[in-house]
Design an enzyme around this catalytic site. Structure first.
Site, PDB file in Angstrom:
ATOM      1  N   TYR A  29       0.838  -1.212   0.000  1.00  0.00           N
ATOM      2  CA  TYR A  29       0.000   0.000   0.000  1.00  0.00           C
ATOM      3  C   TYR A  29       0.875   1.266   0.000  1.00  0.00           C
ATOM      4  O   TYR A  29       0.999   1.936   1.038  1.00  0.00           O
ATOM      5  CB  TYR A  29      -0.892   0.024   1.248  1.00  0.00           C
ATOM      6  CG  TYR A  29      -1.715  -1.229   1.486  1.00  0.00           C
ATOM      7  CD1 TYR A  29      -2.716  -1.615   0.600  1.00  0.00           C
ATOM      8  CD2 TYR A  29      -1.496  -2.015   2.618  1.00  0.00           C
ATOM      9  CE1 TYR A  29      -3.471  -2.752   0.833  1.00  0.00           C
ATOM     10  CE2 TYR A  29      -2.259  -3.150   2.858  1.00  0.00           C
ATOM     11  CZ  TYR A  29      -3.239  -3.511   1.961  1.00  0.00           C
ATOM     12  OH  TYR A  29      -3.992  -4.634   2.195  1.00  0.00           O
ATOM     13  N   TRP A  35      -9.152   5.920   5.950  1.00  0.00           N
ATOM     14  CA  TRP A  35      -9.414   5.551   7.365  1.00  0.00           C
ATOM     15  C   TRP A  35      -8.154   5.070   8.068  1.00  0.00           C
ATOM     16  O   TRP A  35      -8.021   5.215   9.281  1.00  0.00           O
ATOM     17  CB  TRP A  35     -10.641   4.650   7.527  1.00  0.00           C
ATOM     18  CG  TRP A  35     -10.609   3.205   7.110  1.00  0.00           C
ATOM     19  CD1 TRP A  35      -9.843   2.625   6.161  1.00  0.00           C
ATOM     20  CD2 TRP A  35     -11.442   2.156   7.658  1.00  0.00           C
ATOM     21  NE1 TRP A  35     -10.151   1.281   6.064  1.00  0.00           N
ATOM     22  CE2 TRP A  35     -11.132   0.974   6.965  1.00  0.00           C
ATOM     23  CE3 TRP A  35     -12.419   2.110   8.647  1.00  0.00           C
ATOM     24  CZ2 TRP A  35     -11.756  -0.255   7.247  1.00  0.00           C
ATOM     25  CZ3 TRP A  35     -13.039   0.900   8.925  1.00  0.00           C
ATOM     26  CH2 TRP A  35     -12.708  -0.264   8.229  1.00  0.00           C
ATOM     27  N   ASP A  36      -7.183   4.557   7.297  1.00  0.00           N
ATOM     28  CA  ASP A  36      -5.888   4.226   7.911  1.00  0.00           C
ATOM     29  C   ASP A  36      -5.307   5.477   8.570  1.00  0.00           C
ATOM     30  O   ASP A  36      -4.835   5.450   9.705  1.00  0.00           O
ATOM     31  CB  ASP A  36      -4.879   3.733   6.864  1.00  0.00           C
ATOM     32  CG  ASP A  36      -5.240   2.380   6.292  1.00  0.00           C
ATOM     33  OD1 ASP A  36      -6.255   2.293   5.579  1.00  0.00           O
ATOM     34  OD2 ASP A  36      -4.494   1.405   6.546  1.00  0.00           O
ATOM     35  N   TYR A  81       1.643   0.116  -7.191  1.00  0.00           N
ATOM     36  CA  TYR A  81       0.318  -0.286  -6.702  1.00  0.00           C
ATOM     37  C   TYR A  81      -0.675  -0.300  -7.861  1.00  0.00           C
ATOM     38  O   TYR A  81      -0.618   0.540  -8.762  1.00  0.00           O
ATOM     39  CB  TYR A  81      -0.151   0.705  -5.629  1.00  0.00           C
ATOM     40  CG  TYR A  81      -1.540   0.424  -5.100  1.00  0.00           C
ATOM     41  CD1 TYR A  81      -1.760  -0.602  -4.191  1.00  0.00           C
ATOM     42  CD2 TYR A  81      -2.631   1.188  -5.523  1.00  0.00           C
ATOM     43  CE1 TYR A  81      -3.036  -0.866  -3.713  1.00  0.00           C
ATOM     44  CE2 TYR A  81      -3.912   0.937  -5.047  1.00  0.00           C
ATOM     45  CZ  TYR A  81      -4.093  -0.095  -4.142  1.00  0.00           C
ATOM     46  OH  TYR A  81      -5.356  -0.358  -3.665  1.00  0.00           O
ATOM     47  N   GLN A 101     -14.077   6.413   1.763  1.00  0.00           N
ATOM     48  CA  GLN A 101     -13.913   5.314   2.727  1.00  0.00           C
ATOM     49  C   GLN A 101     -14.614   5.683   4.039  1.00  0.00           C
ATOM     50  O   GLN A 101     -15.037   6.833   4.181  1.00  0.00           O
ATOM     51  CB  GLN A 101     -12.409   5.064   2.972  1.00  0.00           C
ATOM     52  CG  GLN A 101     -11.993   3.647   2.669  1.00  0.00           C
ATOM     53  CD  GLN A 101     -10.535   3.361   2.962  1.00  0.00           C
ATOM     54  OE1 GLN A 101      -9.761   4.227   3.359  1.00  0.00           O
ATOM     55  NE2 GLN A 101     -10.147   2.120   2.764  1.00  0.00           N
ATOM     56  N   GLY A 161     -14.150  -0.323   3.079  1.00  0.00           N
ATOM     57  CA  GLY A 161     -12.908  -0.625   3.791  1.00  0.00           C
ATOM     58  C   GLY A 161     -12.732  -2.130   3.958  1.00  0.00           C
ATOM     59  O   GLY A 161     -11.619  -2.613   4.080  1.00  0.00           O
ATOM     60  N   ASP A 163     -13.129  -4.692   1.854  1.00  0.00           N
ATOM     61  CA  ASP A 163     -13.254  -4.893   0.412  1.00  0.00           C
ATOM     62  C   ASP A 163     -13.956  -6.175  -0.041  1.00  0.00           C
ATOM     63  O   ASP A 163     -14.926  -6.141  -0.773  1.00  0.00           O
ATOM     64  CB  ASP A 163     -11.853  -4.920  -0.220  1.00  0.00           C
ATOM     65  CG  ASP A 163     -10.987  -3.743   0.178  1.00  0.00           C
ATOM     66  OD1 ASP A 163     -11.445  -2.883   0.943  1.00  0.00           O
ATOM     67  OD2 ASP A 163      -9.839  -3.687  -0.289  1.00  0.00           O
ATOM     68  N   TYR A 347      -8.177 -12.132   3.983  1.00  0.00           N
ATOM     69  CA  TYR A 347      -8.455 -10.697   4.060  1.00  0.00           C
ATOM     70  C   TYR A 347      -9.708 -10.405   4.889  1.00  0.00           C
ATOM     71  O   TYR A 347      -9.722 -10.676   6.084  1.00  0.00           O
ATOM     72  CB  TYR A 347      -8.568 -10.184   2.613  1.00  0.00           C
ATOM     73  CG  TYR A 347      -8.101  -8.757   2.376  1.00  0.00           C
ATOM     74  CD1 TYR A 347      -6.998  -8.220   3.019  1.00  0.00           C
ATOM     75  CD2 TYR A 347      -8.767  -7.927   1.454  1.00  0.00           C
ATOM     76  CE1 TYR A 347      -6.566  -6.924   2.752  1.00  0.00           C
ATOM     77  CE2 TYR A 347      -8.348  -6.630   1.187  1.00  0.00           C
ATOM     78  CZ  TYR A 347      -7.254  -6.134   1.849  1.00  0.00           C
ATOM     79  OH  TYR A 347      -6.840  -4.850   1.565  1.00  0.00           O
ATOM     80  N   TRP A 348     -10.774  -9.918   4.284  1.00  0.00           N
ATOM     81  CA  TRP A 348     -11.951  -9.525   5.075  1.00  0.00           C
ATOM     82  C   TRP A 348     -13.018 -10.617   5.124  1.00  0.00           C
ATOM     83  O   TRP A 348     -14.182 -10.345   5.372  1.00  0.00           O
ATOM     84  CB  TRP A 348     -12.536  -8.229   4.515  1.00  0.00           C
ATOM     85  CG  TRP A 348     -11.663  -7.048   4.795  1.00  0.00           C
ATOM     86  CD1 TRP A 348     -10.746  -6.487   3.941  1.00  0.00           C
ATOM     87  CD2 TRP A 348     -11.579  -6.284   6.003  1.00  0.00           C
ATOM     88  NE1 TRP A 348     -10.113  -5.424   4.542  1.00  0.00           N
ATOM     89  CE2 TRP A 348     -10.598  -5.281   5.808  1.00  0.00           C
ATOM     90  CE3 TRP A 348     -12.216  -6.350   7.247  1.00  0.00           C
ATOM     91  CZ2 TRP A 348     -10.259  -4.341   6.788  1.00  0.00           C
ATOM     92  CZ3 TRP A 348     -11.878  -5.423   8.221  1.00  0.00           C
ATOM     93  CH2 TRP A 348     -10.910  -4.430   7.995  1.00  0.00           C
ATOM     94  N   GLU A 390      -1.213  -7.086   9.708  1.00  0.00           N
ATOM     95  CA  GLU A 390      -2.432  -6.535   9.107  1.00  0.00           C
ATOM     96  C   GLU A 390      -3.670  -7.273   9.654  1.00  0.00           C
ATOM     97  O   GLU A 390      -4.648  -6.654  10.041  1.00  0.00           O
ATOM     98  CB  GLU A 390      -2.327  -6.673   7.579  1.00  0.00           C
ATOM     99  CG  GLU A 390      -3.362  -5.888   6.805  1.00  0.00           C
ATOM    100  CD  GLU A 390      -3.166  -5.994   5.299  1.00  0.00           C
ATOM    101  OE1 GLU A 390      -2.245  -6.724   4.849  1.00  0.00           O
ATOM    102  OE2 GLU A 390      -3.942  -5.361   4.569  1.00  0.00           O
TER     103      GLU A 390
HETATM  104  C1  DGY Z   1      -6.373  -2.831  -1.450  1.00  0.00           C
HETATM  105  O1  DGY Z   1      -5.666  -2.495  -2.399  1.00  0.00           O
HETATM  106  O2  DGY Z   1      -6.477  -3.983  -1.055  1.00  0.00           O
HETATM  107  C2  DGY Z   1      -7.105  -1.755  -0.723  1.00  0.00           C
HETATM  108  O3  DGY Z   1      -7.774  -2.267   0.370  1.00  0.00           O
HETATM  109  C3  DGY Z   1      -8.062  -1.008  -1.613  1.00  0.00           C
HETATM  110  O4  DGY Z   1      -8.460   0.128  -0.929  1.00  0.00           O
END
Ligand code: DGY
Length: 420
Positions: A29, A35-36, A81, A101, A161, A163, A347-348, A390
């Site tokens: 990133y 929000w980070d 990125y 976000q 956020g 994703d 991830y989420w 993370e």
């Molecule tokens: C990512 O690149 O995974 C981010 O969460 C997108 O905002």
């Protein structure tokens, strides 16, 4: 002072660039996330209040003329990125993404203001931040409240956020993927495949992005045109709480606040439409497909963060939360582990995140202190044993994703040094 407190501070300082902080120290990133940055600002406030203020100033320098604050600001035009500033191609002075976000910045700023004695210069800076946040929140009311209900909607999974949460699976299955879509993911070069979103998710993310570009990110057109449009309970809860906190800041700085009072009351009334009695749960609503999203996501419990003035409801929801991770070694998973969409690593879709634990912790301090303390203790322990990552496994505590993760470090500082 614990050695890990010093390490947390060092992580933030190492990830710091000019006036803002990267979410991590690897190439995953390489920019400033909305929000980070807010969470990071809270972390700085425990050892360098000027950096805390500057983090938010830099974020709000990227605010668009209409008030929107982008989800990513690409300050140094890094091209490692994807999708970077050239893909978004928003044409702004500070290159950015074209979506937003969760607007948690006002809540964070309010904590910082309460905890610190600011000098005159700092106060003036905070005053400017409050003015910009007011414009940001007004942008939501003007551009994202389709039914004038006080409930706002998101138009892209990245706006939430979280994703690739299973929350979005059905809505994304209805997105018509662009013909001949072609792009190259960069995230998999620096992270494990089984911990990141799938290519089929990215197909949707990029199809939506490309569509937004064709209307030049015009907010009116976006709301009607996006193939993804959700009233997310997590997002709305964060926004409702942020509006309450912003209201206090507006009063403190003697700024006009009457519209905010009215909007807060409207949201507070209408948010109950998202409550499902049978499941004793608030659920998000998919406006595009006209369905309630009955997925057991931790973010449904962010309703507690909104501080609804309804103690009976809060108590009922907390009871439900107590059962959310009953069999897990560590909590809170992002999705209830017995749900078919749960994945331990991805991830989420299951892992534990420090920011979601923090939101739940903050939600409970004034409602169930012993539960809040239990969450705090366990989150600190998770980091003490596994470091500042993370996200983490609820089965083993093992870490996933990026290391030296800024918001994990920042929120650790709040857990350890905050006045709760
Ligand atoms: C990512 O690149 O995974 C981010 O969460 C997108 O905002």
């Amino acid at each position: 002072m614990s050695n890990l407190v010093e390490i947390a501070k060092k992580i933030l300082l190492d990830n710091r660039r000019s006036g803002y902080t990267l979410p991590t120290n690897n190439k995953l990133y390489p920019a400033q996330w909305n929000w980070d940055s807010a969470f990071i600002s809270l972390g700085y406030s425990y050892f360098n209040i000027d950096y805390a203020i500057e983090e938010l100033e830099t974020l709000l320098e990227g605010q668009w003329d209409d008030g929107m604050v982008p989800h990513i600001l690409f300050h140094d035009e890094d091209d490692t990125y994807f999708p970077n500033h050239t893909t978004w191609s928003c044409g702004k002075e500070i290159p950015s993404s074209g979506i937003t976000q969760p607007p948690i910045a006002a809540s964070i700023l309010s904590i910082i203001v309460k905890n610190n004695q600011l000098n005159e210069i700092q106060n003036r800076k905070v005053f400017n931040l409050v003015c910009k946040l007011k414009k940001y929140h007004e942008w939501f009311f003007k551009n994202r409240d389709k039914n004038q209900s006080g409930l706002i909607s998101i138009i892209h999974p990245w706006e939430s956020g979280y994703d690739n949460s299973p929350l979005w699976d059905y809505a994304l299955s209805k997105v018509t993927i662009e013909k001949n879509l072609s792009y190259e993911r960069r995230d998999l070069e620096v992270s494990n495949n089984d911990e990141r979103p799938l290519n089929k998710d990215y197909d949707c993310y990029i199809t939506l992005l490309n569509q937004f570009k064709t209307v030049n990110y015009n907010p009116n057109k976006l709301l009607n045109k996006s193939m993804f449009n959700i009233i997310d309970i997590g997002f709305n809860s964060i926004f409702l709480k942020a509006n309450k906190d912003l209201l206090e800041l507006l009063k403190l700085f003697k700024l006009d606040y009457l519209d905010f009072e009215e909007m807060i009351n409207k949201t507070e009334d209408n948010i109950f439409d998202l409550y499902n009695e049978k499941e004793n749960m608030f659920f998000s609503f998919d406006l595009k497909n006209n369905v309630q999203i009955k997925i057991p996501s931790l973010t449904n419990f962010f309703i507690l963060f909104a501080d609804l003035k309804n103690n009976d409801m809060n108590t009922k929801i907390i009871k439900n939360l107590e059962e959310f991770n009953i069999d897990e070694k560590y909590f809170f998973t992002t999705i209830k582990p017995d749900h078919h969409s749960f994945e331990e690593k991805r991830y989420w879709r299951g892992p534990i995140w420090i920011n979601t634990n923090w939101i739940i912790y903050k939600s409970l301090i004034n409602k169930n202190r012993s539960f809040a303390q239990k969450i705090k203790k366990q989150t600190i322990q998770l980091i003490n044993q596994n470091g500042f990552h993370e996200y983490y496994s609820s089965k083993t505590g093992l870490p996933f994703g990026a290391n030296n993760f800024s918001w994990s470090a920042a929120l650790y500082l709040d857990f350890m040094l905050g006045i709760n």
